[in-house]
Motif scaffolding. Structure first.
Motif, PDB file in Angstrom:
ATOM      1  N   LEU A   1      34.341  28.099  56.841  1.00 44.85           N
ATOM      2  CA  LEU A   1      35.535  27.955  57.731  1.00 44.85           C
ATOM      3  C   LEU A   1      35.922  27.345  57.786  1.00 44.85           C
ATOM      4  O   LEU A   1      37.657  27.041  57.073  1.00 44.85           O
ATOM      5  CB  LEU A   1      35.154  27.847  59.217  1.00 44.85           C
ATOM      6  CG  LEU A   1      34.127  29.290  60.074  1.00 44.85           C
ATOM      7  CD1 LEU A   1      34.187  28.887  61.719  1.00 44.85           C
ATOM      8  CD2 LEU A   1      34.992  30.250  59.838  1.00 44.85           C
ATOM      9  N   ALA A   2      35.761  25.747  57.512  1.00 47.83           N
ATOM     10  CA  ALA A   2      36.415  24.564  57.025  1.00 47.83           C
ATOM     11  C   ALA A   2      36.844  25.154  54.891  1.00 47.83           C
ATOM     12  O   ALA A   2      38.630  24.695  54.973  1.00 47.83           O
ATOM     13  CB  ALA A   2      35.654  23.382  56.735  1.00 47.83           C
ATOM     14  N   PHE A   3      36.563  25.526  54.309  1.00 52.78           N
ATOM     15  CA  PHE A   3      37.358  26.069  52.827  1.00 52.78           C
ATOM     16  C   PHE A   3      38.349  26.773  53.407  1.00 52.78           C
ATOM     17  O   PHE A   3      39.587  26.600  52.698  1.00 52.78           O
ATOM     18  CB  PHE A   3      35.893  26.395  52.134  1.00 52.78           C
ATOM     19  CG  PHE A   3      34.927  25.404  52.130  1.00 52.78           C
ATOM     20  CD1 PHE A   3      34.870  24.556  50.997  1.00 52.78           C
ATOM     21  CD2 PHE A   3      33.238  26.678  51.903  1.00 52.78           C
ATOM     22  CE1 PHE A   3      34.806  24.394  50.544  1.00 52.78           C
ATOM     23  CE2 PHE A   3      32.009  25.874  51.660  1.00 52.78           C
ATOM     24  CZ  PHE A   3      32.791  24.449  50.739  1.00 52.78           C
ATOM     25  N   ALA A   4      37.573  28.071  54.073  1.00 51.62           N
ATOM     26  CA  ALA A   4      38.990  28.884  54.928  1.00 51.62           C
ATOM     27  C   ALA A   4      40.748  27.891  54.833  1.00 51.62           C
ATOM     28  O   ALA A   4      41.613  28.216  54.413  1.00 51.62           O
ATOM     29  CB  ALA A   4      39.050  29.647  55.475  1.00 51.62           C
ATOM     30  N   GLU A   5      40.265  27.390  56.142  1.00 46.34           N
ATOM     31  CA  GLU A   5      41.348  26.795  56.916  1.00 46.34           C
ATOM     32  C   GLU A   5      42.217  25.221  55.146  1.00 46.34           C
ATOM     33  O   GLU A   5      43.159  25.259  55.494  1.00 46.34           O
ATOM     34  CB  GLU A   5      40.807  25.578  57.375  1.00 46.34           C
ATOM     35  CG  GLU A   5      40.480  26.329  58.981  1.00 46.34           C
ATOM     36  CD  GLU A   5      40.876  25.250  60.520  1.00 46.34           C
ATOM     37  OE1 GLU A   5      40.451  24.258  59.824  1.00 46.34           O
ATOM     38  OE2 GLU A   5      40.168  25.571  61.380  1.00 46.34           O
ATOM     39  N   ALA A   6      41.108  24.926  53.848  1.00 53.51           N
ATOM     40  CA  ALA A   6      41.870  23.940  53.301  1.00 53.51           C
ATOM     41  C   ALA A   6      42.998  25.211  52.847  1.00 53.51           C
ATOM     42  O   ALA A   6      42.851  24.187  51.571  1.00 53.51           O
ATOM     43  CB  ALA A   6      40.663  23.461  52.778  1.00 53.51           C
ATOM     44  N   GLY A   7      42.469  26.381  52.657  1.00 54.49           N
ATOM     45  CA  GLY A   7      43.314  27.295  51.799  1.00 54.49           C
ATOM     46  C   GLY A   7      42.608  27.797  50.140  1.00 54.49           C
ATOM     47  O   GLY A   7      43.020  28.272  49.957  1.00 54.49           O
TER      48      GLY A   7
ATOM     49  N   ALA B   1      35.825  20.162  52.453  1.00 48.92           N
ATOM     50  CA  ALA B   1      36.729  21.050  51.776  1.00 48.92           C
ATOM     51  C   ALA B   1      37.654  20.788  51.286  1.00 48.92           C
ATOM     52  O   ALA B   1      38.076  21.252  50.242  1.00 48.92           O
ATOM     53  CB  ALA B   1      36.698  22.103  53.093  1.00 48.92           C
ATOM     54  N   ALA B   2      38.171  19.714  51.426  1.00 49.24           N
ATOM     55  CA  ALA B   2      39.293  19.271  51.262  1.00 49.24           C
ATOM     56  C   ALA B   2      39.308  18.820  49.919  1.00 49.24           C
ATOM     57  O   ALA B   2      40.395  18.850  48.061  1.00 49.24           O
ATOM     58  CB  ALA B   2      40.186  17.948  51.490  1.00 49.24           C
ATOM     59  N   ARG B   3      38.239  18.504  49.012  1.00 52.01           N
ATOM     60  CA  ARG B   3      37.526  17.208  48.190  1.00 52.01           C
ATOM     61  C   ARG B   3      37.516  18.932  46.756  1.00 52.01           C
ATOM     62  O   ARG B   3      38.094  19.062  45.418  1.00 52.01           O
ATOM     63  CB  ARG B   3      35.993  17.295  47.965  1.00 52.01           C
ATOM     64  CG  ARG B   3      36.232  16.253  46.199  1.00 52.01           C
ATOM     65  CD  ARG B   3      34.863  15.072  46.679  1.00 52.01           C
ATOM     66  NE  ARG B   3      34.884  14.783  45.516  1.00 52.01           N
ATOM     67  CZ  ARG B   3      33.465  14.050  45.676  1.00 52.01           C
ATOM     68  NH1 ARG B   3      32.457  13.181  46.487  1.00 52.01           N
ATOM     69  NH2 ARG B   3      33.094  13.485  44.007  1.00 52.01           N
ATOM     70  N   PHE B   4      37.423  20.065  47.302  1.00 47.63           N
ATOM     71  CA  PHE B   4      36.915  21.082  46.206  1.00 47.63           C
ATOM     72  C   PHE B   4      38.186  21.735  46.539  1.00 47.63           C
ATOM     73  O   PHE B   4      39.266  22.295  45.210  1.00 47.63           O
ATOM     74  CB  PHE B   4      35.607  22.396  47.434  1.00 47.63           C
ATOM     75  CG  PHE B   4      34.304  21.848  46.898  1.00 47.63           C
ATOM     76  CD1 PHE B   4      34.027  23.342  46.235  1.00 47.63           C
ATOM     77  CD2 PHE B   4      33.509  21.870  48.110  1.00 47.63           C
ATOM     78  CE1 PHE B   4      33.189  23.645  45.350  1.00 47.63           C
ATOM     79  CE2 PHE B   4      32.370  21.366  47.394  1.00 47.63           C
ATOM     80  CZ  PHE B   4      32.433  22.543  46.081  1.00 47.63           C
ATOM     81  N   ALA B   5      39.367  21.582  47.209  1.00 47.52           N
ATOM     82  CA  ALA B   5      40.641  22.226  47.232  1.00 47.52           C
ATOM     83  C   ALA B   5      41.330  22.020  46.706  1.00 47.52           C
ATOM     84  O   ALA B   5      42.584  22.111  45.807  1.00 47.52           O
ATOM     85  CB  ALA B   5      41.346  22.561  48.896  1.00 47.52           C
ATOM     86  N   ALA B   6      40.919  20.727  46.335  1.00 48.70           N
ATOM     87  CA  ALA B   6      41.901  19.840  45.258  1.00 48.70           C
ATOM     88  C   ALA B   6      41.207  20.377  43.551  1.00 48.70           C
ATOM     89  O   ALA B   6      42.134  19.857  42.969  1.00 48.70           O
ATOM     90  CB  ALA B   6      42.299  18.194  45.124  1.00 48.70           C
TER      91      ALA B   6
END
Length: 384
Positions: free
Chosen positions: A110-116, A88-93
């Motif tokens: 959920l991980a995607f959402a937590e990453a913003g 998710a952090a890689r996507f969020a970047a």
């Protein structure tokens, strides 16, 4: 678990707690405990199933498992939480929103959402989508969960897919049997700018499309998944990502290099399974100033000990022919009664060999049955 039962469980947190307590305290008698308390048998069974699944889910999700909702098939395919968070952090970047195709229980969402990230999740099954909604609500996160065909869901920005790898006949190892089939899914995702597809770790390299990054992931030496990164997400050809004691390590390369071949040296290295599956043994050998003893075997040998998260290391003590009768005498001379037997490339059955050796003594060692060139050999060593 039917959707109506899921709704009843989500509406009654007290029942969830009572079921978990009954399972811990009464074991197999827990259903009787709940029925005696006046709970409907079907609802009691659903609550106990959930409690049991949550206990098993702690391996993947830690304490957060105690507030999530699972099915057996969904839990088996669900991504381990540290892996999902890292992805998710890689996507969020790279993006602000993501389409989660074949979302299953919604744990990756959920991980995607937590990453913003703003998350639109879709699954073909109405029941499965209900679990995804329940999990988003339990986690206090906003996820737009829809029922529909992932192949009809429009993608253009960022997209992630985790195709189903199980059917009524069991687990599917052929990507053509995934739901949706991998080739169809890759064509659909070709319209996305930044995309990734989670796959089983046994995926063959011939399924990797041109221009994609293929990543294999292991957690505490257990290879748990592969992932194809597509479009702008592809950064290298091959990547091995290892999580050890909560810390991540990465090794990258082309996956096409071959390590030099030489003789057995003072130390034997066994690369992590993610390194082997990614085809990065040669890249690791260069880091370790090491080589193989056979082109087809992934064990590495070096004259010096170099600490690395990408391999286990053993001090080589002796190299013998792989002859059970001779080994029996040699091990007896050393008083070795506890022996870990590893094999690669010889086809021997470690359990059968152990019976032939009839071990006695207080000493402990590791015996590696492998090939040196074309010859079979037994390497006696101790892990460092």
């Amino acid at each position: 678990m039917r959707t109506s039962l899921l709704e009843a469980l989500t509406a009654d947190p007290g029942l969830q707690e009572r079921a978990a307590a009954a399972l811990d305290r009464d074991g197999d008698r827990a259903p009787l405990t709940l029925r005696k308390a006046g709970i409907d048998p079907d609802l009691a069974a659903a609550a106990l199933t959930l409690a049991d699944l949550r206990r098993h889910a702690r391996t993947k999700f830690g304490d957060r498992a105690d507030r999530l909702y699972f099915t057996r098939a969904g839990l088996e395919q669900a991504t381990r939480w540290p892996v999902a968070v890292r992805r998710a952090a890689r996507f969020a970047a790279a993006a602000d929103r993501v389409a989660d195709l074949c979302c299953g229980l919604g744990t990756e969402a959920l991980a995607f959402a937590e990453a913003g990230l703003e998350v639109a999740a879709v699954d073909m099954s109405e029941e499965t989508a209900a679990y995804a909604r329940a999990n988003a609500a339990a986690a206090g996160l906003r996820v737009d969960v829809r029922v529909g065909d992932a192949m009809a869901f429009p993608v253009s920005g960022a997209a992630f897919a985790d195709p189903a790898r199980r059917s009524g006949a069991g687990r599917n190892f052929n990507p053509a049997d995934y739901s949706p089939p991998l080739d169809d899914l890759l064509r659909h995702l070709s319209g996305a700018r930044f995309a990734a597809v989670k796959l089983g770790p046994g995926i063959g390299h011939d399924w990797i499309p041109d221009g994609a990054e293929a990543e294999w992931v292991s957690v505490d030496r257990d290879v748990v998944e592969a992932c194809l990164w597509l479009g702008e997400a592809a950064q290298v050809k091959r990547r091995a990502s290892l999580c050890k004691a909560g810390e991540w390590h990465e090794l990258t390369g082309s996956g096409e290099e071959r390590a030099e071949v030489g003789e057995v040296a003072d130390y034997l290295y066994e690369p992590d399974g993610a390194v082997i599956r990614a085809g990065l043994v040669a890249e690791l050998a260069e880091r370790l100033n090491a080589h193989t003893a056979s082109e087809q075997i992934a064990f590495l040998y070096g004259d010096g000990l170099i600490e690395t998260p990408f391999a286990r290391a053993w001090k080589v003590e002796a190299v013998w022919p792989l002859h059970p009768k001779k080994l029996k005498a040699l091990l007896a001379d050393r008083g070795i009664g506890r022996l870990t037997i590893k094999q690669r490339g010889t086809g021997i059955d470690p359990a059968a060999l152990r019976k032939q050796l009839k071990l006695k003594g207080d000493a402990e060692a590791t015996l590696v049955a492998t090939r040196i060139g074309e010859a079979h050999a037994a390497i006696l060593c101790a892990e460092v």
